[in-house]
Design a protein around this motif. Structure first.
Motif, PDB file in Angstrom:
ATOM      1  N   MET A   1       6.764 -33.797   6.394  1.00 45.76           N
ATOM      2  CA  MET A   1       6.644 -32.914   7.312  1.00 45.76           C
ATOM      3  C   MET A   1       5.160 -32.250   7.814  1.00 45.76           C
ATOM      4  O   MET A   1       4.465 -32.307   6.743  1.00 45.76           O
ATOM      5  N   ARG A   3       3.325 -29.793   8.546  1.00 39.58           N
ATOM      6  CA  ARG A   3       2.943 -28.312   8.553  1.00 39.58           C
ATOM      7  C   ARG A   3       1.607 -28.059   8.794  1.00 39.58           C
ATOM      8  O   ARG A   3       0.730 -28.567   8.345  1.00 39.58           O
ATOM      9  N   LYS A   5      -2.147 -26.018   8.945  1.00 37.64           N
ATOM     10  CA  LYS A   5      -2.769 -25.658   8.070  1.00 37.64           C
ATOM     11  C   LYS A   5      -3.091 -23.970   8.200  1.00 37.64           C
ATOM     12  O   LYS A   5      -3.389 -23.348   7.357  1.00 37.64           O
ATOM     13  N   TRP A 142       9.894 -23.586  12.344  1.00 37.51           N
ATOM     14  CA  TRP A 142      10.079 -24.299  11.202  1.00 37.51           C
ATOM     15  C   TRP A 142      10.451 -25.891  11.529  1.00 37.51           C
ATOM     16  O   TRP A 142       9.910 -26.542  11.053  1.00 37.51           O
ATOM     17  N   ARG A 143      11.323 -25.856  12.616  1.00 37.53           N
ATOM     18  CA  ARG A 143      11.845 -27.037  12.545  1.00 37.53           C
ATOM     19  C   ARG A 143      10.966 -27.992  13.511  1.00 37.53           C
ATOM     20  O   ARG A 143      10.922 -29.147  13.317  1.00 37.53           O
ATOM     21  N   PHE A 145       8.062 -28.381  12.488  1.00 36.71           N
ATOM     22  CA  PHE A 145       7.172 -28.628  11.810  1.00 36.71           C
ATOM     23  C   PHE A 145       7.510 -30.146  11.252  1.00 36.71           C
ATOM     24  O   PHE A 145       7.074 -30.974  10.599  1.00 36.71           O
ATOM     25  N   GLU A 146       8.811 -30.648  11.365  1.00 42.55           N
ATOM     26  CA  GLU A 146       9.458 -31.968  11.016  1.00 42.55           C
ATOM     27  C   GLU A 146       8.574 -32.873  11.752  1.00 42.55           C
ATOM     28  O   GLU A 146       8.725 -34.181  11.224  1.00 42.55           O
ATOM     29  N   HIS A 150       2.645 -32.944  14.000  1.00 39.63           N
ATOM     30  CA  HIS A 150       2.471 -31.601  14.520  1.00 39.63           C
ATOM     31  C   HIS A 150       1.008 -31.157  14.459  1.00 39.63           C
ATOM     32  O   HIS A 150       0.169 -31.597  13.428  1.00 39.63           O
ATOM     33  N   TRP A 170       8.340 -13.752   7.432  1.00 43.43           N
ATOM     34  CA  TRP A 170       7.508 -14.901   6.517  1.00 43.43           C
ATOM     35  C   TRP A 170       7.524 -14.378   5.299  1.00 43.43           C
ATOM     36  O   TRP A 170       7.768 -15.359   4.376  1.00 43.43           O
ATOM     37  N   LEU A 194      -2.289 -21.954   4.768  1.00 44.73           N
ATOM     38  CA  LEU A 194      -1.646 -22.992   4.157  1.00 44.73           C
ATOM     39  C   LEU A 194      -2.513 -22.887   2.799  1.00 44.73           C
ATOM     40  O   LEU A 194      -3.387 -23.987   2.895  1.00 44.73           O
ATOM     41  N   LYS A 199       2.149 -22.824  -0.155  1.00 41.99           N
ATOM     42  CA  LYS A 199       2.624 -21.452   0.501  1.00 41.99           C
ATOM     43  C   LYS A 199       1.729 -20.998   1.587  1.00 41.99           C
ATOM     44  O   LYS A 199       0.515 -21.137   1.271  1.00 41.99           O
ATOM     45  N   TYR A 200       2.165 -20.180   2.253  1.00 38.37           N
ATOM     46  CA  TYR A 200       1.128 -19.844   3.259  1.00 38.37           C
ATOM     47  C   TYR A 200       0.918 -18.168   3.028  1.00 38.37           C
ATOM     48  O   TYR A 200       1.618 -17.624   2.254  1.00 38.37           O
TER      49      TYR A 200
END
Length: 219
Positions: A1, A3, A5, A142-143, A145-146, A150, A170, A194, A199-200
């Protein structure tokens, strides 16, 4: 994924409505423009963002309001590095078409007494309504980020209340925690970073005007 930063949330620069409440009686909220000071605030924010992002790619989402589009354009980001999309779910809280100044002052006083999260403006939205559509956007985000490719940065150009509600959704803040937070200033920003724990974390807190009420539980 893939995600990112960092997820940066930016409030638009000062608009006509921030300096003259009567403009809402003549112009739709979504059509209000930045003031000269608002453009300067956006340009200043752009300098900070260009330094922050460097030569990294950015996925940007912009509220459909004129003042947020103008803010984004004034940032001066490199178009070769930025993928930008208009995102209606990041719009301002709807207050209901044209607004009579004295009526809105009364409703704002009612909102202060009733609670900013639950109070619904006549023909408009409550904070809870904004929370729901921000939550729907968050699921779409969030999808995205798959995609393993990205961009490492996300930028949301939006509004003060929407920024707070995005962070509430969030970070799983309670309603009392949200109620105690103040809006960021025009052209101000916050970032979800991140961490090494996966976790953020918010780079700096929103200012508080009171201590949140405790419900006596932690989750």
């Amino acid at each position: 994924m893939g995600r990112p930063k960092r997820i940066v949330l930016l409030r638009h620069g000062e608009s006509e409505g921030n300096v003259d409440e009567t403009v809402y009686e003549r112009e739709p909220d979504h059509a209000l423009s930045l003031t000269r000071a608002g453009r300067a605030q956006a340009e200043k924010a752009g300098a900070r963002l260009r330094e922050l992002f460097g030569d990294e790619r950015v996925s940007a989402y912009v509220s459909p309001y004129r003042r947020t589009h103008q803010t984004f354009l004034a940032l001066g980001l490199d178009p070769r590095l930025v993928r930008v999309r208009e995102e209606p779910r990041l719009r301002e809280q709807d207050w209901g078409n044209w607004q009579e100044r004295e009526d809105m002052r009364r409703q704002k006083a009612y909102r202060d007494a009733y609670g900013h999260f639950f109070y619904r403006f006549t023909q408009g939205e409550s904070g809870a309504d904004v929370y729901d559509r921000v939550g729907a956007f968050l699921e779409s985000l969030w999808r995205s980020f798959e995609d393993p490719d990205h961009p490492p940065n996300v930028l949301l150009v939006t509004h003060g209340l929407t920024m707070r509600l995005f962070c509430m959704r969030w970070l799983h803040w309670t309603v009392p925690e949200f109620e105690c937070l103040s809006n960021p200033g025009n052209g101000d920003m916050r970032a979800l970073l991140l961490g090494t724990d996966g976790k953020y974390h918010l780079d700096r807190p929103f200012e508080r005007w009171c201590t949140p009420e405790s419900y006596g539980y932690t989750g």
